[in-house]
Design an enzyme around this catalytic site. Structure first.
Site, PDB file in Angstrom:
ATOM      1  N   HIS A 130      -2.162  34.035 -40.236  1.00  0.00           N
ATOM      2  CA  HIS A 130      -1.544  33.986 -41.567  1.00  0.00           C
ATOM      3  C   HIS A 130      -1.967  32.756 -42.366  1.00  0.00           C
ATOM      4  O   HIS A 130      -1.786  32.708 -43.587  1.00  0.00           O
ATOM      5  CB  HIS A 130      -0.015  34.090 -41.479  1.00  0.00           C
ATOM      6  CG  HIS A 130       0.701  32.848 -41.049  1.00  0.00           C
ATOM      7  ND1 HIS A 130       1.221  32.697 -39.787  1.00  0.00           N
ATOM      8  CD2 HIS A 130       0.992  31.707 -41.707  1.00  0.00           C
ATOM      9  CE1 HIS A 130       1.815  31.514 -39.693  1.00  0.00           C
ATOM     10  NE2 HIS A 130       1.674  30.891 -40.846  1.00  0.00           N
ATOM     11  N   ASP A 178      -1.074  37.106 -34.559  1.00  0.00           N
ATOM     12  CA  ASP A 178      -1.130  36.020 -35.547  1.00  0.00           C
ATOM     13  C   ASP A 178      -2.005  34.867 -35.079  1.00  0.00           C
ATOM     14  O   ASP A 178      -1.654  33.697 -35.245  1.00  0.00           O
ATOM     15  CB  ASP A 178       0.274  35.517 -35.893  1.00  0.00           C
ATOM     16  CG  ASP A 178       0.276  34.661 -37.161  1.00  0.00           C
ATOM     17  OD1 ASP A 178      -0.636  34.829 -37.988  1.00  0.00           O
ATOM     18  OD2 ASP A 178       1.184  33.815 -37.308  1.00  0.00           O
ATOM     19  N   SER A 195       2.002  25.527 -38.941  1.00  0.00           N
ATOM     20  CA  SER A 195       1.481  26.790 -38.428  1.00  0.00           C
ATOM     21  C   SER A 195       0.061  26.641 -37.914  1.00  0.00           C
ATOM     22  O   SER A 195      -0.811  26.104 -38.602  1.00  0.00           O
ATOM     23  CB  SER A 195       1.500  27.858 -39.527  1.00  0.00           C
ATOM     24  OG  SER A 195       2.815  28.256 -39.809  1.00  0.00           O
TER      25      SER A 195
END
Length: 487
Positions: free
Chosen positions: A126, A156, A230
């Site tokens: 992402h 992901d 992230s």
């Protein structure tokens, strides 16, 4: 008015008395000192505890392997000059702007870490999904161009590669099977663009399913992670990566101490495949499945509620070709226990397409093994039948009082259509609605209320507390367990 003076006189007298008292105390104190009899004070409290060394040594070693990832995308000119200039993203990490000049613009910023000396690094899908160019910023501030090697949206994860001939400091994945709840962990990343940020905490939980996808098996940590973390790593005290930061739970938008990591075991396998082929190809069984509840297990004569129930074997799927049918409970794959639908998805997904596997199913009160040649997992969901599902109005409705249902024959000749549900019944509690079609009970086809009564009677004679109904709604099958003899 003499209130103020009186108050002042009273205060003055109190001050005079206090001064006199102090004089007396001072004299006594002086006498005591002169006579050498001063009272000895007790030692201040001090606890001799083991001294923690902190995380500095770990951070010093691993930090050069952690990078910031900057992502840019070429935004095409807008066709409509009056269109909104915002990118419309609800992802707090997105920083996109539709300038309409075709130049690369920043769209996201996250974290990553090197896993090889020659420049392969891991981040989140992402983070890079909207990018056309990528830059990594090392711990000493160097900006290096990177190319996208491959992505896997289902987990992901993504892999980037930095070229240039430098030998990069890199880290290894840990054996996350040894990670225990309560273990210390350290997260390093780029929250809100603040590169090289270190936070610490513990492993809070394992095996978390947060509804992100079919392979959810997250490690939960309480080390503060925020937007921008992230793709960054979480380390154990040996400097090994136990997981990849991928999500947080946050009503406020900032860290509240609930972060989720992709386990190292998952990341390692996916990353190796991406480095090799640039994509992930997973095995496909071709079944629609649902959990086995205690009621369902009892209705089928299973000793436990482990396994996963097949609600439909897809027409073009490998399972149907191999003979798996709706109502089967899959309990093992190649001898490995299946504990849930997620567990089955992970087991099958770990095999390559074309692999032949032994699938153990529970059917008609006994186990049997079916050999299945796995297909390739499709990129999208299979579409259902094009049948519009319209039904004629029932001519006559029969009541099944014990189940809280009113049914009629299906005009298509298969099953019984539910026309009414008692709101206080177990059927209502389990989500049965008017319009649902009951096609089987305990694997036996039903077309009349007599078929239902017989299935109920057979279940009671077998000592079972529930019957298993196969329900069709909008061309989708599912199974519902209803107690025998209860309304």
């Amino acid at each position: 008015m003499n209130i103020a003076p009186n108050s002042y006189s009273s205060t003055r007298r109190r001050l005079t008395l206090a001064a006199a008292s102090l004089a007396v105390i001072g004299t006594v104190g002086a006498t005591a000192v002169l006579s050498g009899t001063a009272p000895v004070q007790a030692d201040a409290v001090h606890v001799q505890a083991p001294q923690s060394t902190g995380f500095a040594d770990i951070v010093e070693r691993v930090s050069p392997a952690v990078v910031s990832v900057k992502v840019k995308s070429t935004i095409q000119p807008a066709a409509d000059e009056g269109s909104d200039d915002q990118d419309g993203s609800d992802n707090p990490q997105q920083r996109g702007f539709k300038h309409g000049d075709g130049k690369p613009r920043p769209v996201a910023q996250g974290s990553g870490f090197f896993i090889s000396e020659d420049g392969y690094l891991v981040t989140n899908n992402h983070v890079v999904s909207e990018g056309s160019s990528f830059t990594v910023v090392t711990s000493d501030g160097k900006e290096l161009d990177a190319k996208l090697v491959g992505t896997d949206p289902r987990t992901d994860l993504a892999v980037l590669k930095v070229d240039g001939g430098d030998k990069f400091t890199y880290v290894n994945f840990a054996d996350d099977s040894k990670v225990r709840i309560g273990d210390w962990v350290v997260a390093v990343g780029n929250p809100f663009g603040l590169g090289g940020t270190v936070t610490s905490g513990i492993v809070s939980a394992r095996g978390r399913d947060i509804g992100a996808g079919p392979y959810d098996d997250f490690i939960q940590i309480d080390a503060p992670v925020n937007h921008g973390n992230s793709g960054g790593p979480t380390f154990n005290l040996n400097g090994e990566v136990i997981g990849v930061n991928t999500a947080i739970f946050s009503p406020s938008g900032g860290s509240v101490g609930i972060g989720f990591d992709i386990p190292a075991s998952t990341a390692k396998q996916v990353v190796e495949d991406l480095m090799k082929d640039g994509s992930i190809k997973r095995g496909w069984l071709g079944v629609e499945i649902q959990p086995v509840t205690a009621d369902i297990a009892d209705s089928l004569g299973l000793k436990s509620d482990k396994g996963t129930l097949v609600s439909n074997a897809q027409d073009a799927g490998p399972s149907k070709k191999a003979g798996i049918i709706a109502g089967d409970v899959i309990t093992q794959v190649n001898g490995k226990d299946v504990d849930s639908p997620k567990g089955l998805a992970r087991l099958i997904g770990a095999y390559a397409p074309g692999k032949s596997v032994d699938v153990t199913v529970w059917r008609d009160g006994k186990s049997q093994t079916v050999k299945v040649d796995l297909g390739t997992l499709p990129s999208g969901d299979k579409q259902g039948s094009s049948d519009d599902g319209k039904q004629a109005a029932p001519a006559k409705a029969d009541a099944l009082a014990d189940l809280g249902l009113t049914v009629t024959k299906s005009d298509k000749g298969k099953g019984l259509v539910v026309t009414d549900v008692d709101p206080s019944s177990d059927a209502a509690d389990r989500g049965i609605e008017p319009g649902d079609v009951i096609t089987t009970i305990n694997s036996a086809k039903v077309g009349t209320t007599g078929d239902v009564a017989k299935a109920m009677s057979d279940a009671a004679k077998a000592g079972r507390k529930a019957v298993l109904m196969q329900i069709t709604r909008d061309d989708t099958n599912r199974f519902v367990a209803l107690p025998v003899g209860k309304g």
